[in-house]
Design an enzyme around this catalytic site. Structure first.
Site, short mmCIF file in Angstrom:
data_model
loop_
_atom_site.label_atom_id
_atom_site.label_comp_id
_atom_site.label_asym_id
_atom_site.label_seq_id
_atom_site.Cartn_x
_atom_site.Cartn_y
_atom_site.Cartn_z
N HIS A 142 6.72 4.29 15.45
CA HIS A 142 6.70 5.76 15.57
C HIS A 142 6.82 6.24 17.01
CE1 HIS A 142 5.79 6.26 11.38
NE2 HIS A 142 4.69 5.55 11.46
N ASP A 198 2.57 -2.05 4.38
CA ASP A 198 1.91 -0.91 3.73
C ASP A 198 2.63 -0.42 2.47
OD1 ASP A 198 3.77 -0.16 5.64
OD2 ASP A 198 2.44 1.22 6.71
C1 6XA Z 1 -0.94 9.29 9.55
C2 6XA Z 1 -0.19 8.10 9.06
C3 6XA Z 1 0.20 7.19 10.16
C4 6XA Z 1 1.16 6.14 9.67
C5 6XA Z 1 0.96 4.84 10.34
C6 6XA Z 1 1.88 3.77 9.86
N1 6XA Z 1 -2.21 9.01 10.05
N2 6XA Z 1 3.13 3.79 10.26
O1 6XA Z 1 1.54 2.87 9.14
O2 6XA Z 1 4.00 2.85 9.94
ZN ZN Z 2 3.45 2.34 8.07
#
Ligand code: 6XA
Ligand code: ZN
Length: 343
Positions: A160, A285
């Site tokens: 991200h 995930d």
């Molecule tokens: C909001 C979700 C963050 C996503 C984190 C993640 N707290 N990104 O696993 O791949």
């Molecule tokens: Zn993720």
């Protein structure tokens, strides 16, 4: 397969995060790395080695110098402002606000260099993020030097984080740093396949106008899932990069049968591009019991994922991204890596 990891990566140890309108226990925690290491050892995946220190140069090739300065000096500014606990941004320069002047105050700078309020920043966060980037770089170097595959146990994750912002538990874009380093060290064509449940907005944005690094991402539809503001199907690259970015947004509840056709499609793009090296942004995930996600992978499906990637027959750097069902994270992660090795 060799694994790269540094114990410094444990030092980013967030306690809480802002989620669902509450302060909740953080989910991107050191225990994630511990269980993956334990499972690697139990199942005999291979040697676990320390990363080399590549210095700041590979980070500067991807990230904005002012952003890196902000991260480097963050904790001294934060404590100088009288704060002692982990930090969360709370104001952002959205439409109509100015981005041409950087504020002096640390709260303003936190907003300038972040995308969300869900990513705690602590005293040792940047040191751990640099160790995580070195882990990615060392795994990339192993593959460049002839290994068929290597696993960078990156934590904190990276996908991200953009050129000048952190967010989504990510501070340095490990996959982008590794890809750029490979390009700078003689690898002509690099493909990044992001199989994390969330869209890799940072990686996409870093390579969006480039044809030498192909970015492919399968993820939960941003219409209803974080990061909400990038990851749609019509984002295909710009300028020289037109056609070198592909997204497969998938509905909530997607299971392996719903995922496999999109993965086939992505694999065809890899084959057409013919990369010298493939980087996999490996999130776990998509798992059915992930506490923050909405896909329905079973543990065995991660083995199938590894097998399918192995059939591409491209030297592959696996870099860990998300995955928060801690009890199953080691199993799911090593399933991908063993599936890849079994072919
Ligand atoms: C909001 C979700 C963050 C996503 C984190 C993640 N707290 N990104 O696993 O791949
Ligand atoms: Zn993720």
């Amino acid at each position: 397969m060799k694994t790269v990891f540094s114990s410094r990566q444990f030092d980013h140890d967030p306690k809480q995060e802002i989620c669902d309108g509450e302060l909740k226990p953080a989910v991107e925690i050191p225990e994630r790395a511990r269980i993956v290491l334990r499972t690697i050892e139990e199942r005999g995946l291979g040697e676990v080695m320390e990363p080399e220190d590549f210095g700041l140069r590979p980070l500067q090739r991807v990230h904005d110098p002012e952003y890196l300065n902000f991260m480097e000096s963050f904790w001294s500014h934060w404590t100088a402002a009288g704060r002692s606990k982990e930090a969360f941004p709370f104001v952002w320069p959205v439409r109509t606000l100015r981005t041409d002047v950087a504020p002096n105050h640390i709260d303003g700078l936190l907003g300038r260099y972040s995308m969300d309020a869900g990513t705690p920043l602590g005293e040792h966060t940047f040191a751990a993020a640099k160790a995580s980037a070195n882990t990615a770089l060392t795994a990339a170097k192993l593959v460049k030097d002839g290994e068929t595959a290597a696993f960078g146990l990156c934590r904190p994750p990276g996908h991200h984080s953009g050129r000048d912002f952190f967010g989504g538990y990510c501070f340095l874009n490990n996959a982008a740093i590794a890809a750029q380093w490979l390009r700078d060290n003689g690898t002509d064509r690099v493909a990044i396949l992001d199989v994390d449940y969330h869209h890799g907005n940072g990686t996409q944005s870093i390579f969006y106008d480039r044809s030498d690094v192909l970015f492919l991402s399968l993820h939960s539809d941003p219409m209803q899932e974080y990061p909400y503001f990038l990851g749609h199907e019509d984002e295909t690259g710009e300028n020289a990069g037109t056609g070198f970015n592909r997204n497969w947004p998938l509905p909530l509840g997607t299971d392996w049968d719903g995922y496999a056709p999109a993965l086939e499609d992505a694999c065809r793009w890899v084959q057409v591009f013919k990369p010298d090296i493939l980087i996999v942004s490996l999130g776990m995930d998509c798992f059915e019991n992930d506490p923050i996600s909405g896909f329905k992978f079973k543990s065995d499906d991660f083995t199938k994922l590894g097998q399918r990637l192995s059939a591409l027959d491209v030297p592959t750097v696996f870099l860990m991204e998300g995955g928060y069902a801690v009890d199953a994270l080691g199993t799911n992660c090593v399933n991908v890596l063993e599936g890849f090795e079994a072919g």
